[in-house]
Enzyme design. Sequence first.
Site, PDB file in Angstrom:
ATOM      1  N   ASP A  78      38.280 -81.334  28.272  1.00  0.00           N
ATOM      2  CA  ASP A  78      39.386 -80.742  27.510  1.00  0.00           C
ATOM      3  C   ASP A  78      40.329 -79.995  28.445  1.00  0.00           C
ATOM      4  OD1 ASP A  78      41.028 -79.685  25.579  1.00  0.00           O
ATOM      5  OD2 ASP A  78      39.607 -78.148  24.947  1.00  0.00           O
ATOM      6  N   ASP A  89      44.023 -86.295  23.984  1.00  0.00           N
ATOM      7  CA  ASP A  89      43.446 -84.955  24.123  1.00  0.00           C
ATOM      8  C   ASP A  89      41.955 -85.046  23.850  1.00  0.00           C
ATOM      9  OD1 ASP A  89      42.889 -82.273  24.145  1.00  0.00           O
ATOM     10  OD2 ASP A  89      44.356 -81.702  22.632  1.00  0.00           O
ATOM     11  N   HIS A 112      35.284 -75.604  25.393  1.00  0.00           N
ATOM     12  CA  HIS A 112      35.859 -74.284  25.702  1.00  0.00           C
ATOM     13  C   HIS A 112      34.866 -73.364  26.398  1.00  0.00           C
ATOM     14  CE1 HIS A 112      39.600 -74.304  22.852  1.00  0.00           C
ATOM     15  NE2 HIS A 112      39.599 -75.301  23.722  1.00  0.00           N
ATOM     16  N   HIS A 133      47.636 -82.500  27.478  1.00  0.00           N
ATOM     17  CA  HIS A 133      47.787 -81.142  28.010  1.00  0.00           C
ATOM     18  C   HIS A 133      46.959 -80.990  29.277  1.00  0.00           C
ATOM     19  CE1 HIS A 133      44.030 -78.952  26.760  1.00  0.00           C
ATOM     20  NE2 HIS A 133      44.013 -79.785  25.744  1.00  0.00           N
ATOM     21  N   GLU A 186      48.975 -75.470  26.130  1.00  0.00           N
ATOM     22  CA  GLU A 186      48.526 -76.050  24.859  1.00  0.00           C
ATOM     23  C   GLU A 186      47.446 -75.195  24.230  1.00  0.00           C
ATOM     24  OE1 GLU A 186      45.983 -78.581  22.212  1.00  0.00           O
ATOM     25  OE2 GLU A 186      45.480 -77.369  23.951  1.00  0.00           O
ATOM     26  N   GLU A 187      46.551 -74.672  25.060  1.00  0.00           N
ATOM     27  CA  GLU A 187      45.403 -73.940  24.532  1.00  0.00           C
ATOM     28  C   GLU A 187      45.796 -72.642  23.830  1.00  0.00           C
ATOM     29  OE1 GLU A 187      42.623 -75.114  24.161  1.00  0.00           O
ATOM     30  OE2 GLU A 187      42.110 -76.517  25.755  1.00  0.00           O
TER      31      GLU A 187
END
Length: 518
Positions: free
Chosen positions: A294, A355, A455, A282, A326-327
Amino acid sequence: MRARASRGLVAAVTTAAAVALPVVSAVPASADPNPAGLSQSVKVPSVKQHLAKFQQIADANGGTRASGTPGHEASVAYVAGKLRAAGYDVTLQEFEFPFFREITPAVMERVSPAAKTYARNTDFKVMTYSGSGSVTAPVQGVDLTLPPSPTPNSSTSGCEASDFAGFTAGNIALMQRGTCNFQVKAENAQAAGASGVIIFNEGQPGEGANDRRTLLSGTLNEPTTHIPVVGATFAAGSELAATGTTVRLAVSTESDLHRKTRNVIAESRKGDPGKVVMLGAHLDSVPEGPGINDNGSGSAAILETALRAGHLPTRNRLRFAFWGAEELGLLGSEHYVDGLSAEEKARIKLYLNFDMIASPNYTLGIYDGDDSDKTGAPAGPAGSDEIEKLFETYYRTIRQPYVGTDFTGRSDYGPFIAVGIPAGGLFTGAEGIKSPEEAAKFGGQAGVAYDKCYHQACDTIANISDKALTINTGAVATAAFVYAYSRDLPGGGTPAATRAGTGGGGLGADHDHGDVSE
């Protein structure tokens, strides 16, 4: 491992970790090239140049590359431009998705019985698609189990409308993880007149993904709830359950049901179109940060592999995917797979997913295609076991330890295994906590997250393990070139029937784009 693929793999990985040799010249169509030389053409410094570009894009676009933002569009343009220049047939597949972001940092404060401020993204976190609002109100527990049951996923807190009998409209509903999804809980609370919602983790101790005391990160699936909704740790939630508690909850968000974004799909012009070897990662970050681990790490590794493979007369057709959204719940890969005909699915013989492959406090995780650990999610579709064995052989050959990680359905392999396409890939860990046993095996720090910037705004170019990136770049390239020339692919037949049981679970053990359920 089938014989031909095994021989090619052993040759490839003998020197695959040293990814710094000159680019290999194109080989004649009649030759069966040694994947070792091909994999060595994929150089880590070039992969890091892509990561630096992703960082540059984020810096120029408010610190994010999230789908639906200019940062993601710039990432799409960069990747697509590189692939077109390398000779690929590139498709930008546009789709609508429900966009979400926090406009300003959320606040959760206890006003009484004693003032306390809770730390955002440590004690609590806004759930994806939460509504906005600033409220100060009494907290009212809804069918809580305190102390928690010893059995995880047993709480029914807030799952039925009857749980809210006697609920006082205007109060903040406090609920516990378990049984039903967060959207159901939030909608039930909203219908009962709650001014806000706090859902805290269930409370059972455990290791890594099985620890239900940690911060609950979740999604409501879509913006149907118009009041603030946050997830919280078990410690914070049980504290707020005390009689007489009043809380200030302030959340400011933006949701858009019809925001547009794009997948980048690049297909080589060589090889058998009936035998597609597909690699994916992603491309989007979360709104909070640039997403360099990420998932810039996976995107950069497959991009550089694609660039080195573009001119080669491979036996099988190579296809590379850079997923959008994707998130927000695997939306790009789901859109892609949902649009495939039965014949198109049958042509995809395997899907490899990458990923988060360079987490700073990494483990070297291989997706458990054969359910050899006999825990968690079941085995993948037939052929997934062979993909797992290929990566195991790679790690053993370069004398690196490895562990299995479950197919929980929470990264972009999910839609592929759901329709029976063999899948595999690598994962180095997200917000889960590294155990002492893992630290002894892989180095790093026990008791610390695999990626402490997961994140967050600090997921920058400084948030990369060069060692993990080097090891896994070699693995990505090796798998790509072995399967590009293999005469006997794992997914040699028509995909199996739809596979059940691929969703949920694995918080911290698999890439978490937000739990949708308990």
